[in-house]
Each structure stands twice: as C-alpha cells, then as structure tokens.
Design an enzyme around this catalytic site. Structure first.
Site, mmCIF file in Angstrom:
data_model
loop_
_atom_site.group_PDB
_atom_site.id
_atom_site.type_symbol
_atom_site.label_atom_id
_atom_site.label_comp_id
_atom_site.label_asym_id
_atom_site.label_seq_id
_atom_site.Cartn_x
_atom_site.Cartn_y
_atom_site.Cartn_z
ATOM 1 C CB ALA A 270 -1.048 0.070 1.246
ATOM 2 C CG HIS A 305 2.749 1.038 7.488
ATOM 3 N ND1 HIS A 305 4.023 0.853 8.128
ATOM 4 C CD2 HIS A 305 3.129 1.632 6.458
ATOM 5 C CE1 HIS A 305 5.060 1.353 7.435
ATOM 6 N NE2 HIS A 305 4.452 1.681 6.258
ATOM 7 C CD GLU A 306 0.982 2.358 3.633
ATOM 8 O OE1 GLU A 306 1.615 3.423 3.368
ATOM 9 O OE2 GLU A 306 1.507 1.382 3.533
ATOM 10 C CD GLU A 328 8.030 3.164 4.507
ATOM 11 O OE1 GLU A 328 7.210 2.620 5.532
ATOM 12 O OE2 GLU A 328 7.633 3.780 3.505
HETATM 13 N N1 BES Z 1 5.788 3.820 1.272
HETATM 14 C C1 BES Z 1 5.642 2.424 1.348
HETATM 15 C C2 BES Z 1 4.978 1.864 -0.104
HETATM 16 C C3 BES Z 1 6.086 1.896 -1.033
HETATM 17 C C4 BES Z 1 7.055 0.742 -0.794
HETATM 18 C C5 BES Z 1 6.235 2.450 -2.078
HETATM 19 C C6 BES Z 1 8.070 0.517 -1.827
HETATM 20 C C7 BES Z 1 7.595 2.499 -2.834
HETATM 21 C C8 BES Z 1 8.218 1.593 -2.913
HETATM 22 C C9 BES Z 1 4.140 2.086 2.196
HETATM 23 O O1 BES Z 1 4.207 2.833 3.426
HETATM 24 C C10 BES Z 1 4.616 0.662 2.759
HETATM 25 O O2 BES Z 1 5.750 0.829 3.527
HETATM 26 N N2 BES Z 1 3.897 -0.370 2.529
HETATM 27 C C11 BES Z 1 4.447 -1.554 3.066
HETATM 28 C C12 BES Z 1 3.414 -2.198 3.747
HETATM 29 C C13 BES Z 1 3.441 -1.594 5.298
HETATM 30 C C14 BES Z 1 2.677 -2.148 6.169
HETATM 31 C C15 BES Z 1 4.884 -2.107 5.817
HETATM 32 C C16 BES Z 1 4.192 -2.466 1.679
HETATM 33 O O3 BES Z 1 3.918 -2.096 0.554
HETATM 34 O O4 BES Z 1 4.951 -3.656 1.724
HETATM 35 ZN ZN ZN Z 2 5.792 2.548 4.839
#
Ligand code: BES
Ligand code: ZN
Length: 901
Positions: A270, A305-306, A328
C-alpha cells in the site's frame, strides 16, 4: 562497484555523501490530465525560483519514458536539451519566481512496471514512490522539494465516473463529448512521491467522524462495484487508526477528506499518498468467507501503517532516500504498537511481539548476513527500489523501539512531540529524529550515549551477544558477562560496539520462581526485571542476594535486534519454557529446544543413526504447553510450531536444504504421532468458536485448531488412518469462514492426501470469481510440502492455468515467489531444475516489471552457504541472469551483489 548495464552505460551509484540541496524550489504545481489509456496528455504548470543557498546552475528535471511536446518559460518558448532522460534548461531568470509549462504525453496502458500512471481493470492509478512521478511529467523528483499541488482531471464520464486526487474537491462538471472533469486542491505542501490520482468505475463506503478536537472528517474506502461487502473491516481499521494516533501521540487527522482506494495491480502492499492512500486489494478487502484471520490482522496493520505515515512521512518527510527508515522504520514501529494496543489481553500483545520478531529473524537476519546487507541508513545504492528492505523497515523499527526502551514510553511520546515541533513541514534526516528523542529526554541513557547509539544507523550486520553466567552459591551472587561482536558486511570490515539495551531477569533453577534482582553497588530496590544498557565490547554485571542457582532470562521481549549466544542446558531451557514470566523468552526457550534437536539431527546424519528428532523431555514440555490450563491458544500455536527451514538454515555455516527439510519434516511427524491424543483434544477443544469474529482470542483458537488438524492429518498419513483426513474434508466443506476452510484444505494438500485433489477442485469452483482467494489457491499448491519432487512440475502446470497472469504481481507472487522464496524444500533440487525455473522467471518478469523481478532475484541471495551440488548450480543460474545484457538496473544490482566476492 561499477555495474555494467551494457558496454556503454554503466549504472550510476548514488551516494549519501553526495547529497546537495536542490538548485531550484518548486512552489506551486498545476497538473492537468486528459486521461486516455493509450495516450494521456499531461500539462504541468509550475512556479519555480532559484534556491539562494546553491550556486546558480541549470535546471535539470527528471523524466522517464515521456514524450515531450512543448516547454514554455513565462509563456514563451525556450531552448532546452534532453540529457540522460533529464530535461535541461539553461537560460532561466536569475531573480524571482518564474512559470514553467511542460506538456508531455505518456501511455498508461503500456505501463507494465506499475510505476507512474498505469491502467488496472480499466481504471487509472498512480504509484510515485520512490521515483515514479518522473514517469508522469518532468519534475524535480526528490523528496526534499515540496510544493502545493492543484490537479485537474478530465476523462470520459461513462468509463471513468470517479475522478480522485489528493486533498479537497473544489470543482467538478461536465465537458463536451461525454467527458467530465474534477479539480482537486491539496492544502498541504508535499513532495511529488506523495502525489496520486485515481479514475474509474469505483464505489465507496463512507463514514463521517468527529475527532476528539471536534473536527469533522469524511473517510472513504473505494473499491470495484462487486467488492463493497468486503470493506467493513478496512473502514473499522481506519477509524481505529485515527483514534489511536490522537490518543497515543496527540496526532490528529489534518484533512477534511481521507480516501483509501484498492487496486488489484500493485507492486507493493500500500502507499501513503496524501489523503489518497492506494492499496493492494489484498490489504483492503475482507469478509469472513474470503479472508483469513491473518488477512484481517494484516489489513488492520497496513491501514494503520499508511494512515500513520500522514504524520511520520508526509508532514515530516525524508531529505533524501537514504533516510527512508526515518519514515518507514518509525511507521512500522507505530503500526506494531497500534496492533498491540488494540489487543484486549496482555498475552495477545506478547503474541504480536513474537510474530514481529519472527519476521525480523527469518527475513532480516539473513539479509544482514548476506550480500545485500546494508545499514538502516545505507551509504549507497543503484536502484532505490531495492532498498525497501526488511533492514530499513523491520530493523529500523527495532532501532526506534530501542529508543523507546531507553527513554521510556512517556519519554518517547515527549520526543515525538519535540520532533514535530521542530520539523513539521520539512524534509529531514534520521539524525534529526534521534536528536529530538534524545533532547526531549536529557537525563536518559539515550541522550548520554547518542553518538554511539547512532551506530545502529550506520553499521550493518547483526551483533552477537556472547553471554556467560557465574553463580557463587556461598556469596549468593550471580555475575552475567557479556561480549558483543558484529560480523563484517560488504564494505564494512570492522565494527565499533553498539549500545545494546538488554532486558533480563533470573529464574530459579529448581523453584522456577522469578528471583528478585538486587544489583551489586546499587541502592535501588530489588525488581523482577533489569535493563542493562551495554556499551562496551565486553561488560559484566553482578546481582546479590541470589538465594538459589538461577537460570538467566536474557533479552526479554527481544529488547535489541541481536543474537544471544548462551550455552543453555536442556534443563535450563525447560525451566524457562515452564516458568519465565516473560512470554517472549518462554517462547524463545521452546524454539531453542527445537532448534538444538534439529541441528543435532542434521549434523548426526540422523536418518542413518536413528537419533533423529525431538528428545523425550522436549516432547513432554511441548505437551504440557499444549495442555496448559491458562496459556492462550495463540501462544500455544507459536510454541508448537517448529522453527522454519530458513531460520534453521541461518544457524548453519553450510546449508543442505534437502537435509533441513527432511529433518524438520521428521520432527513434525514425530510431534504429530507422539502427541496424537493431545492434538485430538486440542482440535476438539478449539474448533468451535461460535459466530465468526477476527479478534485475537478467537483467531488464536482457530490457529491452534488448524495446527492440530494438520498434525492429525500428518499422523494419519503415516498410520494409514482415514478418519482425520475425512474430518478435514468435512471441515473444508462446512466451514463458515475462510480461516477454518483454508486450514482444512492446507492440511489435506500438505499431507498429500488423495482428498486434496477434489478439495482443490471444489475450492477453485467455489471461488473462481474471487481473485484474492484464487491467489491462495495458487500459493498453497506452489508452497506445498515436497515429497519426492512433485512440486516443481505442479508449479509449471500452474503457470499454464488460464487464471495465471504473470503481469499481475499478486498472481506472480502467489505462484512464483511461493515456490522460489517460500518453499525451500521444493526449490532446492539436486537436479538444479528449481534454479533454472527461477532464472527463467526472473528474466521473464524483468521484461515486464523490474521491481517485482528484483524481489524474486533475491531468492538466491544466500547461495554461497549451500553445499554442492546446490552451490554450483545456484551460481550458474545467477550467472545466466547476469549475462543478459539488457537487464534492468534493479535486477542487475541484486545479482551483481550476489555474485561479488
Ligand atoms: N511507502 C510504502 C510503499 C512503497 C514501498 C512505495 C516501496 C514505494 C516503494 C508504504 O508505506 C509501505 O511501507 N508499504 C508496505 C506495507 C507496510 C505495512 C509495511 C508495503 O507496501 O509492503
Ligand atoms: Zn511505509
């Protein structure tokens, strides 16, 4: 390292030390989109000015796969050039603001990388983090350039009735030719990686809420028309997130409207675009018929998280991508805390902690010990997408957790408040974060040790903590001695000592009681638990008035991301398993017992010597946990689950995956048959849960019943019994929820029972219209326990199945990753066919979606530990991938590192 993409264009290494502030600022952006799947037209009108702190230079705007039609400066044509994808403008005004207009087109329907603007199920979506915005328009695509965005979307009204972007809807209306438009204004400045647009046929569940501060908000969850009945849980999770962030950290929602949109084509889980989060359907859609308890829990934490990024990431963002863990690691820590705080019982909190640590140890520890090892704040990268790793995320979260441990929960909340007071609205570094937490707690250990503590950001590798104890019965003292070390990692030979918070206690070896801890030389009252903050390479502490021989309980709650080396005797581990007041270490004792049996069996050539498996005392201890009158079902399930094959592999210098698989399977069969009566009791006592609710308590009961059923089917396989497979089939047919249904199906499939075939067929026909359920159907077969090599041919058949589609990342993951990355016993074959398959799939995926391909490429990261014939075969497969001249930077970086010496 110089990585050759082809003879002429070496891929550039980006270095943290090369950071320089942007030469221009962008104040406002007005984007106008004429959405069309084949050719979308984008008009980008920006106001810019020079950054007075940087010497005057040309403006270099990033772009990727764009068709440039026109560039105007202050309304007039201008000279420009294109250089390595960048649009370069030399003759810009020296003083004041100017307007730059750029007109480009792109082809969303052809965008298989799913970065930038793309089409999924006839709708438009964007994904801009980390560097996708440059695939939409020319821009300063870096997180430290923050601008105010206004977005106008124009599209065919019948095909794309819903038009969304960040912020507030200010205008909408009809246009000629059946088209319509909408204009969105984002009230917050943001970096372009947080931009989003969505257009298509979508429906939404919405809810108005009033926050504590009295502000009203509109929350919306957008999905495809058939999916409305699966949005309740995501909405509930979102509401819980809003409430939690305000209660725990005083962080309120700063938007009138907060939207979540689900898409089935998404590279990641996400994305936190400001006010318009875009989600993989897997982390939004759930009802009891289609989603398991784990899906429900994941949705809660990903929605959280988001949402939490809205403050930690969006309001305060990263200065550059080397600081990725700033948002992150911190946000993973926050989502972990959120899920824990939502647990009704303390035992459920402990279960969540164990699950999080299990992820860290089975995924991040290997990363830290392999060719892709990097610090939480890396020093260089070639492709930033390769650095969205478990180190940045999970280890980064542990670093934040250690800060909280060092300053206390209230001190940490104070630190967060100071962090926002100092940096709200800006793009900052990991140093800024750590400094704020320390400054808010001037008397804390963190504040005193800050420069040393920050080695957690700069040094890669998992530290080892070698521990010994000495009990002096006459003096009634117990001394614990610690020595820390950290192995070399690529580019980092020697490491300086870390600050390691070691939470510990002593348990009476014969009484099992928690012994009071009286630190020598301290006047503090005795306590049950002590936080020892280690800073030197070697240190010891002594406790007095220790009336009984103690068993040390070290690193309670996993208070630091390190490996504890302590020569526990079996008796000591059994004492901890039965008595440790710290549930984490209680579980840890069970894992150590099982691990030790596994390693002994692997070393002893157990199959020939007959020494295989778990010893009687361990079996008995497992039984008493299983039968325990007060322990949680979820905790029991964790204790009774053996360490994974990949975790066992990490403990060994030389890895024979087939041997590990055989030994672990033998141990599982042993547990299945020796505890048969207990499993039967456990199944019967936990299989009725009343009405379905995905809460932690009833999820735990279902998890334990599921494990019991799989054990009963496993034992039946050996004995030839048909009763339990029959019961499993019945359960599979009758279950009123996906968790029970899928657990029963898995029990049949993994044991290879004849009933698995009709069950799989029935499952497919029941759920053929549910793509997320079909993903489970594919993943179960690709992840099936291997018995003589049947899985790979089955996987090859699955690739030919009409429902397989390699372009859909979820489907590709459900088949290819489930086999290559999650099924070591089937993947590592003596005939090398698994690796040949891997190389074929990496290359096939790379031509479509390099980001997904690079993740698959990492399945062979640890090839150097393999014994022959695996090692050589894996090396050949890696070389075959590396030999491809037009490989993406993404995959090139991963395989080059794997092959480097
Ligand atoms: N910002 C990330 C999404 C992202 C990841 C964008 C890689 C571009 C490249 C988002 O906040 C995120 O960390 N998503 C995780 C899930 C989260 C619950 C750890 C994901 O997409 O795996
Ligand atoms: Zn994230």
């Amino acid at each position: 390292m110089l990585l050759l993409r082809d003879a002429n264009t070496p891929a550039a290494v980006i270095r943290r030390e090369d950071y320089s502030a942007p030469a221009f600022w962008i104040d406002t952006v007005h984007l106008s989109f004429d959405l069309d799947a084949a050719k979308t037209r984008v008009l980008n009108k920006m106001t810019l000015r020079r950054n007075p702190d940087v010497p005057a230079q040309a403006l270099r705007l990033d772009g990727d796969e764009l068709n440039l039609a026109r560039v105007l400066v202050n309304g007039a044509g201008t000279s420009f050039k294109l250089d390595a994808g960048q649009l370069v403008l030399e003759n810009l005004p020296l003083e004041g603001s100017f307007e730059l207009e750029i007109f480009t087109t792109c082809a969303p329907a052809k965008n298989t990388k799913l970065m930038g603007l793309y089409v999924s199920n006839d709708s438009f979506f964007t994904q801009c983090e980390a560097e996708g915005f440059r695939r939409i328009t020319y821009y300063l695509d870096r997180p430290d350039v923050m601008a105010s965005f206004t977005v106008t979307l124009r599209a065919d009204k019948a095909k794309y009735p819903v038009l969304l972007s960040n912020g507030n809807l200010t205008e909408q209306g009809d246009l000629e030719d059946g088209r319509h438009f909408a204009t969105w204004v984002d009230p917050h400045r943001k970096p372009c990686y947080l931009f989003a647009l969505v257009a298509g046929q979508l429906v939404c569940r919405e809810q108005r809420i009033t926050a504590r501060n009295g502000r009203e908000h509109l929350l919306q969850v957008y999905v495809r028309p058939g999916d409305m009945d699966k949005t309740e849980h995501a909405m509930a999770s979102l509401i819980n997130s809003v409430i939690w962030d305000e209660a725990r950290f005083g962080l309120a929602l700063d938007l009138e409207r907060f939207m979540i949109v689900a898409t089935s084509d998404f590279n990641m889980g996400a994305m936190e675009n400001k006010g318009l989060n875009v989600f993989n359907t897997k982390y939004v859609l759930a009802n009891q018929a289609t989603a398991t308890d784990i899906d429900f829990a994941n949705i809660e934490s990903v929605v959280g998280h988001e949402y939490f990024h809205n403050w930690t990431g969006n309001r305060i963002t990263c200065r550059d991508w080397f600081q990725l863990s700033l948002k992150e690691g911190l946000t993973v820590f926050r989502d972990q805390e959120f899920s824990m705080d939502l647990c009704a019982e303390p035992s459920a909190r402990a279960v969540k902690r164990i699950e999080d640590v299990r992820v860290l140890r089975t995924n991040q520890f290997p990363e830290d010990a392999g060719p892709m090892a990097h610090p939480v704040r890396p020093d260089s990268y070639i492709e930033i997408n390769n650095f969205y790793t478990v180190t940045i995320y999970e280890k980064g979260a542990e670093v934040v957790r250690m800060m909280q441990t060092l300053v206390g929960r209230a001190g940490f909340a104070k630190g967060m408040t100071l962090y926002f007071a100092r940096h709200d609205g800006s793009a900052v570094t990991c140093d800024d974060f750590a400094q704020a937490i320390a400054d808010a707690n001037p008397d804390s250990a963190l504040s005193k040790l800050l420069p040393q503590f920050k080695r957690w950001y700069s040094q890669a590798g998992t530290p080892r903590l070698a521990t010994t104890t000495h009990y002096d019965a006459a003096a009634q003292t117990c001394t614990l001695s610690f020595a820390q070390s950290c192995p070399a990692t690529p580019g980092q030979e020697a490491k300086e000592p870390f600050v390691i918070p070691v939470s510990l206690g002593l348990v009476g070896a014969s009484s099992g009681a928690a012994l009071p801890l009286q630190l020598q030389g301290s006047s503090a009252a005795a306590s049950d638990s002590h936080l020892f903050v280690m800073t030197q390479a070697a240190e010891s502490i002594t406790f007095e008035n220790v009336l009984e021989e103690p068993v040390p309980s070290i690193l309670r709650g996993f208070s630091a991301p390190v490996i504890v080396d302590f020569e526990y005797t079996d008796a000591q581990l059994l004492t901890l398993l039965a008595n440790d007041p710290d549930p984490f270490n209680r579980w840890e004792a069970s894992q150590r017992l099982a691990l030790r049996c596994a390693i002994a069996s692997i070393a002893a050539d157990a199959v020939t010597t007959g020494t295989e498996g778990l010893d009687d005392a361990t079996i008995a201890a497992m039984r008493s946990v299983l039968r325990h009158p007060t322990l949680d079902a979820a905790f029991k399930e964790l204790v009774l689950t053996l360490p994974s094959e990949s975790y066992i592999a990490e403990q060994l210098d030389l890895v024979d995956p087939q041997r590990i698989h055989a030994v672990r399977e033998a141990m599982r069969e042993q547990l299945a048959s020796e505890l048969a009566a207990d499993w039967q009791w456990a199944y019967e006592a936990h299989c009725q849960n009343g009405g379905y609710r995905p809460d932690t308590l009833s999820s735990g009961r279902r998890a334990l019943a599921g494990l019991a059923l799989s054990m009963l089917c496993l034992a039946a396989r050996r004995s030839g019994d048909t009763v339990w497979p029959g019961k499993a089939y019945q359960r599979f047919k009758d279950a009123d929820n996906m968790t029970d249904r899928f657990n029963a199906l898995s029990a049949l499939v993994h044991t290879g029972h004849a009933l698995a075939t009709p069950a799989l067929a029935r499952f497919h026909s029941l759920f053929k219209a549910e793509e997320l359920v079909l993903d489970k159907w594919f993943a179960l077969q690709a992840g099936c326990t291997d018995r003589g090599g049947q899985v790979l041919p089955a996987v090859r058949q699955l690739l030919k199945h009409p429902d397989f589609n390699i372009r859909n990342p979820n489907r590709a993951r459900s088949v290819i990753f489930s086999y290559c990355s999650a099924n070591p016993g089937a993947f590592h074959r003596t005939d090398a066919a698994g690796y040949v398959f891997w190389a074929d799939q990496v290359l096939a995926l790379d031509a479509i979606n390099p980001q997904v391909a690079a993740r698959l490429a990492r399945a062979l990261d640890r090839w150097k530990k393999l014994v022959e014939p695996y090692r050589n075969a894996a090396c050949e497969a890696l070389k075959r991938v590396a030999a491809k001249s037009d490989l993406s930077n993404d995959v090139r970086e991963v395989v080059s590192r794997a092959l480097a010496d």
